[in-house]
Design a protein around this motif. Structure first.
Motif, PDB file in Angstrom:
ATOM      1  N   ALA A 242       0.863  -1.179   0.000  1.00 35.58           N
ATOM      2  CA  ALA A 242       0.000   0.000   0.000  1.00 35.58           C
ATOM      3  C   ALA A 242       0.901   1.232   0.000  1.00 35.58           C
ATOM      4  O   ALA A 242       2.080   1.145   0.351  1.00 35.58           O
ATOM      5  CB  ALA A 242      -0.899  -0.004   1.236  1.00 35.58           C
ATOM      6  N   PRO A 243       0.359   2.376  -0.393  1.00 30.72           N
ATOM      7  CA  PRO A 243       1.163   3.604  -0.408  1.00 30.72           C
ATOM      8  C   PRO A 243       1.599   4.021   1.000  1.00 30.72           C
ATOM      9  O   PRO A 243       0.861   3.837   1.977  1.00 30.72           O
ATOM     10  CB  PRO A 243       0.207   4.650  -0.995  1.00 30.72           C
ATOM     11  N   MET A 244       2.789   4.583   1.084  1.00 30.74           N
ATOM     12  CA  MET A 244       3.360   5.010   2.358  1.00 30.74           C
ATOM     13  C   MET A 244       2.403   5.906   3.152  1.00 30.74           C
ATOM     14  O   MET A 244       2.211   5.697   4.355  1.00 30.74           O
ATOM     15  CB  MET A 244       4.687   5.747   2.128  1.00 30.74           C
TER      16      MET A 244
ATOM     17  N   LEU B 284      -0.788   6.144   3.217  1.00 31.56           N
ATOM     18  CA  LEU B 284      -1.908   5.398   3.784  1.00 31.56           C
ATOM     19  C   LEU B 284      -1.442   4.527   4.955  1.00 31.56           C
ATOM     20  O   LEU B 284      -2.085   4.504   6.016  1.00 31.56           O
ATOM     21  CB  LEU B 284      -2.575   4.518   2.724  1.00 31.56           C
ATOM     22  N   VAL B 285      -0.345   3.824   4.781  1.00 33.06           N
ATOM     23  CA  VAL B 285       0.190   2.976   5.855  1.00 33.06           C
ATOM     24  C   VAL B 285       0.511   3.836   7.075  1.00 33.06           C
ATOM     25  O   VAL B 285       0.130   3.504   8.208  1.00 33.06           O
ATOM     26  CB  VAL B 285       1.437   2.202   5.388  1.00 33.06           C
ATOM     27  N   TRP B 286       1.180   4.960   6.850  1.00 31.88           N
ATOM     28  CA  TRP B 286       1.558   5.867   7.944  1.00 31.88           C
ATOM     29  C   TRP B 286       0.309   6.385   8.667  1.00 31.88           C
ATOM     30  O   TRP B 286       0.226   6.329   9.892  1.00 31.88           O
ATOM     31  CB  TRP B 286       2.384   7.025   7.376  1.00 31.88           C
ATOM     32  N   ARG B 287      -0.644   6.865   7.900  1.00 37.42           N
ATOM     33  CA  ARG B 287      -1.852   7.456   8.498  1.00 37.42           C
ATOM     34  C   ARG B 287      -2.645   6.429   9.294  1.00 37.42           C
ATOM     35  O   ARG B 287      -3.025   6.666  10.439  1.00 37.42           O
ATOM     36  CB  ARG B 287      -2.722   8.082   7.406  1.00 37.42           C
ATOM     37  N   MET B 288      -2.885   5.266   8.709  1.00 34.48           N
ATOM     38  CA  MET B 288      -3.712   4.258   9.382  1.00 34.48           C
ATOM     39  C   MET B 288      -3.038   3.688  10.624  1.00 34.48           C
ATOM     40  O   MET B 288      -3.692   3.482  11.646  1.00 34.48           O
ATOM     41  CB  MET B 288      -4.086   3.135   8.415  1.00 34.48           C
ATOM     42  N   THR B 289      -1.748   3.426  10.557  1.00 34.75           N
ATOM     43  CA  THR B 289      -1.078   2.791  11.696  1.00 34.75           C
ATOM     44  C   THR B 289      -0.738   3.776  12.805  1.00 34.75           C
ATOM     45  O   THR B 289      -0.447   3.355  13.928  1.00 34.75           O
ATOM     46  CB  THR B 289       0.196   2.044  11.265  1.00 34.75           C
ATOM     47  N   ASN B 290      -0.794   5.058  12.521  1.00 40.08           N
ATOM     48  CA  ASN B 290      -0.537   6.062  13.555  1.00 40.08           C
ATOM     49  C   ASN B 290      -1.815   6.701  14.084  1.00 40.08           C
ATOM     50  O   ASN B 290      -1.749   7.608  14.921  1.00 40.08           O
ATOM     51  CB  ASN B 290       0.432   7.128  13.037  1.00 40.08           C
ATOM     52  N   ASP B 291      -2.950   6.231  13.639  1.00 41.61           N
ATOM     53  CA  ASP B 291      -4.236   6.695  14.161  1.00 41.61           C
ATOM     54  C   ASP B 291      -4.586   5.829  15.375  1.00 41.61           C
ATOM     55  O   ASP B 291      -5.326   4.848  15.276  1.00 41.61           O
ATOM     56  CB  ASP B 291      -5.308   6.593  13.074  1.00 41.61           C
TER      57      ASP B 291
ATOM     58  N   HIS C  63      10.061   0.915  18.917  1.00 39.09           N
ATOM     59  CA  HIS C  63      10.486   1.737  17.778  1.00 39.09           C
ATOM     60  C   HIS C  63       9.858   1.124  16.525  1.00 39.09           C
ATOM     61  O   HIS C  63       9.980  -0.079  16.296  1.00 39.09           O
ATOM     62  CB  HIS C  63      12.014   1.725  17.659  1.00 39.09           C
ATOM     63  N   TRP C  64       9.126   1.956  15.777  1.00 39.91           N
ATOM     64  CA  TRP C  64       8.567   1.523  14.498  1.00 39.91           C
ATOM     65  C   TRP C  64       9.297   2.293  13.412  1.00 39.91           C
ATOM     66  O   TRP C  64       9.511   3.501  13.534  1.00 39.91           O
ATOM     67  CB  TRP C  64       7.085   1.869  14.389  1.00 39.91           C
ATOM     68  N   ASP C  65       9.668   1.603  12.337  1.00 39.12           N
ATOM     69  CA  ASP C  65      10.151   2.334  11.167  1.00 39.12           C
ATOM     70  C   ASP C  65       9.460   1.818   9.918  1.00 39.12           C
ATOM     71  O   ASP C  65       9.054   0.668   9.834  1.00 39.12           O
ATOM     72  CB  ASP C  65      11.681   2.342  11.045  1.00 39.12           C
ATOM     73  N   TYR C  66       9.291   2.745   8.991  1.00 37.26           N
ATOM     74  CA  TYR C  66       8.549   2.528   7.750  1.00 37.26           C
ATOM     75  C   TYR C  66       9.518   2.789   6.605  1.00 37.26           C
ATOM     76  O   TYR C  66      10.087   3.869   6.505  1.00 37.26           O
ATOM     77  CB  TYR C  66       7.406   3.530   7.628  1.00 37.26           C
ATOM     78  N   THR C  67       9.687   1.792   5.714  1.00 36.85           N
ATOM     79  CA  THR C  67      10.604   1.934   4.592  1.00 36.85           C
ATOM     80  C   THR C  67       9.870   1.561   3.306  1.00 36.85           C
ATOM     81  O   THR C  67       9.265   0.481   3.232  1.00 36.85           O
ATOM     82  CB  THR C  67      11.826   1.012   4.772  1.00 36.85           C
ATOM     83  N   GLU C  68       9.927   2.433   2.307  1.00 36.33           N
ATOM     84  CA  GLU C  68       9.311   2.123   1.009  1.00 36.33           C
ATOM     85  C   GLU C  68      10.159   1.084   0.290  1.00 36.33           C
ATOM     86  O   GLU C  68      11.359   1.269   0.114  1.00 36.33           O
ATOM     87  CB  GLU C  68       9.173   3.383   0.164  1.00 36.33           C
TER      88      GLU C  68
ATOM     89  N   GLY D  88       5.575  -1.086  -1.897  1.00 35.59           N
ATOM     90  CA  GLY D  88       4.867  -1.133  -0.626  1.00 35.59           C
ATOM     91  C   GLY D  88       5.699  -0.528   0.476  1.00 35.59           C
ATOM     92  O   GLY D  88       6.622   0.253   0.230  1.00 35.59           O
ATOM     93  N   VAL D  89       5.375  -0.913   1.693  1.00 31.33           N
ATOM     94  CA  VAL D  89       6.058  -0.377   2.859  1.00 31.33           C
ATOM     95  C   VAL D  89       6.465  -1.528   3.775  1.00 31.33           C
ATOM     96  O   VAL D  89       5.630  -2.358   4.136  1.00 31.33           O
ATOM     97  CB  VAL D  89       5.140   0.594   3.643  1.00 31.33           C
ATOM     98  N   ARG D  90       7.748  -1.552   4.117  1.00 29.01           N
ATOM     99  CA  ARG D  90       8.214  -2.492   5.131  1.00 29.01           C
ATOM    100  C   ARG D  90       8.018  -1.815   6.476  1.00 29.01           C
ATOM    101  O   ARG D  90       8.554  -0.749   6.738  1.00 29.01           O
ATOM    102  CB  ARG D  90       9.681  -2.848   4.945  1.00 29.01           C
ATOM    103  N   LEU D  91       7.193  -2.429   7.308  1.00 32.90           N
ATOM    104  CA  LEU D  91       6.904  -1.912   8.638  1.00 32.90           C
ATOM    105  C   LEU D  91       7.648  -2.808   9.637  1.00 32.90           C
ATOM    106  O   LEU D  91       7.415  -4.016   9.689  1.00 32.90           O
ATOM    107  CB  LEU D  91       5.399  -1.945   8.901  1.00 32.90           C
TER     108      LEU D  91
END
Length: 152
Positions: free
Chosen positions: A13-15, A17-24, A94-99, A103-106
């Motif tokens: 999924a786009p970064m 969207l992943v960022w927004r949903m998982t940080n809500d 610690h969470w990191d998000y990498t494109e 997709g995104v590696r979480l």
């Protein structure tokens, strides 16, 4: 003695969207199967203090604690720490998000130590975390990927 776990999932999924949903954090009871409630206690720019409450476990007990998250949208990283530590001496996440690959590696890294009187030691808790985190990450992957396809 202390312990560390590391678990990763690839979300197609786009970064943003992943960022927004998982940080809500308020939506975590829908995103994570283990949480019955997420109450936002304080919120500021890129910071949230919240209370999580679990669904009852097999013995009928619910668990609740306060944590604080600090997100850095520029580096796509999040640091969190339990404020109410419960059975932990400390718990830092610690969470990191990498494109990657469209997709995104979480990746979630958890550093912690259990209190001597805790019902489980560091190794036992690491085993529990390493058993549960992939389950939660697969669930998050499915929910976010469905949202990316416009299905949810």
């Amino acid at each position: 003695m202390a312990a560390r776990t590391e678990n990763t999932v690839l979300v197609q999924a786009p970064m943003d969207l992943v960022w927004r949903m998982t940080n809500d954090v308020a939506s975590w009871p829908e995103l994570f199967s283990e949480y019955a409630a997420a109450e936002i206690l304080e919120q500021g720019e890129n910071r949230v203090r919240f209370r999580l409450t679990t669904h009852p476990d097999e013995a009928g007990r619910t668990w609740s604690w306060v944590s604080e998250r600090h997100s850095d949208p520029a580096s796509r990283t999040v640091r969190a720490e339990r404020v109410e530590t419960g059975p932990f001496e400390y718990m830092r996440i610690h969470w990191d998000y990498t494109e990657v690959d469209g997709g995104v590696r979480l990746r979630w890294v958890q550093d912690f130590a259990m209190k001597p009187a805790a019902p489980v030691d560091d190794a036992g808790m690491a085993e529990r975390i390493n058993r549960n985190t992939p389950v939660q990450q697969r669930r998050i992957k499915e929910i976010v990927e469905r949202a990316a396809k416009g299905e949810g």
